[in-house]
Design an enzyme around this catalytic site. Sequence first.
Site, PDB file in Angstrom:
ATOM      1  N   ASP A  97       0.809  -1.307   0.074  1.00 37.16           N
ATOM      2  CA  ASP A  97      -0.212   0.066   0.029  1.00 37.16           C
ATOM      3  C   ASP A  97       0.827   1.334  -0.032  1.00 37.16           C
ATOM      4  O   ASP A  97       0.238   2.429   0.430  1.00 37.16           O
ATOM      5  CB  ASP A  97      -0.759   0.181   1.216  1.00 37.16           C
ATOM      6  CG  ASP A  97      -0.350  -0.187   2.547  1.00 37.16           C
ATOM      7  OD1 ASP A  97       1.064   0.121   2.456  1.00 37.16           O
ATOM      8  OD2 ASP A  97      -0.719  -0.558   3.689  1.00 37.16           O
ATOM      9  N   GLU A 119      -0.864  -9.077  -1.686  1.00 44.24           N
ATOM     10  CA  GLU A 119      -1.403  -8.682  -0.251  1.00 44.24           C
ATOM     11  C   GLU A 119      -2.405  -7.475  -0.563  1.00 44.24           C
ATOM     12  O   GLU A 119      -2.606  -6.507   0.038  1.00 44.24           O
ATOM     13  CB  GLU A 119      -0.408  -7.898   0.584  1.00 44.24           C
ATOM     14  CG  GLU A 119      -0.726  -7.773   2.009  1.00 44.24           C
ATOM     15  CD  GLU A 119       0.316  -7.059   3.117  1.00 44.24           C
ATOM     16  OE1 GLU A 119       0.778  -7.804   3.850  1.00 44.24           O
ATOM     17  OE2 GLU A 119       0.522  -6.017   2.760  1.00 44.24           O
ATOM     18  N   HIS A 212       6.464   0.885  19.174  1.00 43.58           N
ATOM     19  CA  HIS A 212       6.699   1.981  18.693  1.00 43.58           C
ATOM     20  C   HIS A 212       5.674   2.905  18.062  1.00 43.58           C
ATOM     21  O   HIS A 212       5.705   3.919  17.622  1.00 43.58           O
ATOM     22  CB  HIS A 212       7.779   1.757  17.244  1.00 43.58           C
ATOM     23  CG  HIS A 212       7.108   1.122  16.282  1.00 43.58           C
ATOM     24  ND1 HIS A 212       6.955  -0.336  16.239  1.00 43.58           N
ATOM     25  CD2 HIS A 212       6.459   1.634  15.078  1.00 43.58           C
ATOM     26  CE1 HIS A 212       6.300  -0.647  15.020  1.00 43.58           C
ATOM     27  NE2 HIS A 212       5.904   0.433  14.398  1.00 43.58           N
ATOM     28  N   ARG A 214       2.551   5.375  17.088  1.00 43.25           N
ATOM     29  CA  ARG A 214       2.116   6.658  17.652  1.00 43.25           C
ATOM     30  C   ARG A 214       1.121   6.543  18.788  1.00 43.25           C
ATOM     31  O   ARG A 214       1.259   7.215  20.022  1.00 43.25           O
ATOM     32  CB  ARG A 214       1.647   7.566  16.657  1.00 43.25           C
ATOM     33  CG  ARG A 214       1.592   9.106  16.830  1.00 43.25           C
ATOM     34  CD  ARG A 214       1.077   9.626  15.502  1.00 43.25           C
ATOM     35  NE  ARG A 214       2.021   9.544  14.606  1.00 43.25           N
ATOM     36  CZ  ARG A 214       3.163  10.319  14.694  1.00 43.25           C
ATOM     37  NH1 ARG A 214       3.588  11.343  15.772  1.00 43.25           N
ATOM     38  NH2 ARG A 214       4.238  10.086  13.704  1.00 43.25           N
ATOM     39  N   HIS A 246      12.738   1.577  19.635  1.00 39.47           N
ATOM     40  CA  HIS A 246      12.948   2.607  18.456  1.00 39.47           C
ATOM     41  C   HIS A 246      13.433   3.995  18.861  1.00 39.47           C
ATOM     42  O   HIS A 246      13.438   4.339  20.206  1.00 39.47           O
ATOM     43  CB  HIS A 246      11.249   2.822  18.292  1.00 39.47           C
ATOM     44  CG  HIS A 246      11.115   3.413  17.061  1.00 39.47           C
ATOM     45  ND1 HIS A 246      11.182   4.689  16.718  1.00 39.47           N
ATOM     46  CD2 HIS A 246      10.820   2.637  15.784  1.00 39.47           C
ATOM     47  CE1 HIS A 246      10.662   4.832  15.543  1.00 39.47           C
ATOM     48  NE2 HIS A 246      10.579   3.502  14.683  1.00 39.47           N
TER      49      HIS A 246
END
Length: 371
Positions: A97, A119, A212, A214, A246
């Site tokens: 994507d 996918e 990691h 948000r 991260h």
Amino acid sequence: MKKVLFLFGTRPEAIKMAPLITAFSSDANFEVKVGVTAQHREMLDQVLAFFEIQVDYDLNVMKPNQTLHQLTADLISKITSDILLKEHFDLVFVQGDTTTVLAGALAAFYQKIKIIHIEAGLRSGDMLSPFPEEMNRVLTSRIASFHFCPTEASLENLAKENITDNVYVVGNTVIDALLMGLKKIDAAKETELLSKFDFVDFSKKIILVTCHRRENFGKPFEEICDALLEVAAAYKDLVEIVYPVHLNPNVKEVAQKKLIANNIKLITPLDYPELIWMMDKSNIIITDSGGIQEEAPSLGKPVLVLREVTERMEGVDAGTAILVGSDKAKIILETQKLLEDSSYYSQIATASNPYGDGTTSEKIKAIISRS
């Protein structure tokens, strides 16, 4: 003989394309070319080297502070002029994507070349989330000639959009890549990795943590850290927690401040071979990563998912993963059950992986060969 182009730009795409490139390259009925846009330069190059993928076209499109509009336009232009106008292709493969997927699909469509979408069919239902990935997938589905879905749910998503021709459920090539990657880690590489991570006590039960996203920044991440501290304290002689931290300050600064315990090892981010090796060495994986939710069940590793919701509900429904979010009590409880209840652990560890069995690439090649 069909001439095919595999086009990708990021590390995840490279990982998921690698077994396909290997499968098609070994078949005399196909002439394979590889083009990269290098949306992720360094991380992409690591994967290309590990899987020994030879690149025929490297567009190297990334520029500082590039806008999405600029990137999309540059990609369509360069894919066309630097690749598609230089030689004729029968098929162009895109995966997932990213902006490379949409630009590659449009460039191929304008040249009347068949597009193979790997996918296919994942949907959030919100065109603005994830942005612009949801739109990239939806638009690519409208112009693709073949749609290779990882699960039945993906096929059903396409059916709702009246996309029913050349739609196949084949699993996810990420499982092929995982199994192929582990085979490439020979005795010498194993020794090298054991030496690099000699500060980790592998005689204990390893809990691998990745976090990691948000949505976990701030208080949720602090709750997760508190849960890990309690688990580390309660099982200090049994458990070793390994956490590749991260580099985002919202994660790194909090983790280094809070996660102080002898049996919690904070390490730098892992490259792909190191990550799959560490996953294989682990007993439990606690993560907010999407890819790991797909990969870990193939290694028989129970996954606790640090998300309130996941677009990969197939794993939860199949019993390979448990949603715990950032709920401290839930994280502790599920970890305790996995450590103390062997039958519970076995039930999750042996559940069938809904994302495939490592034969997806061969299935795709067989379908394309007879088309």
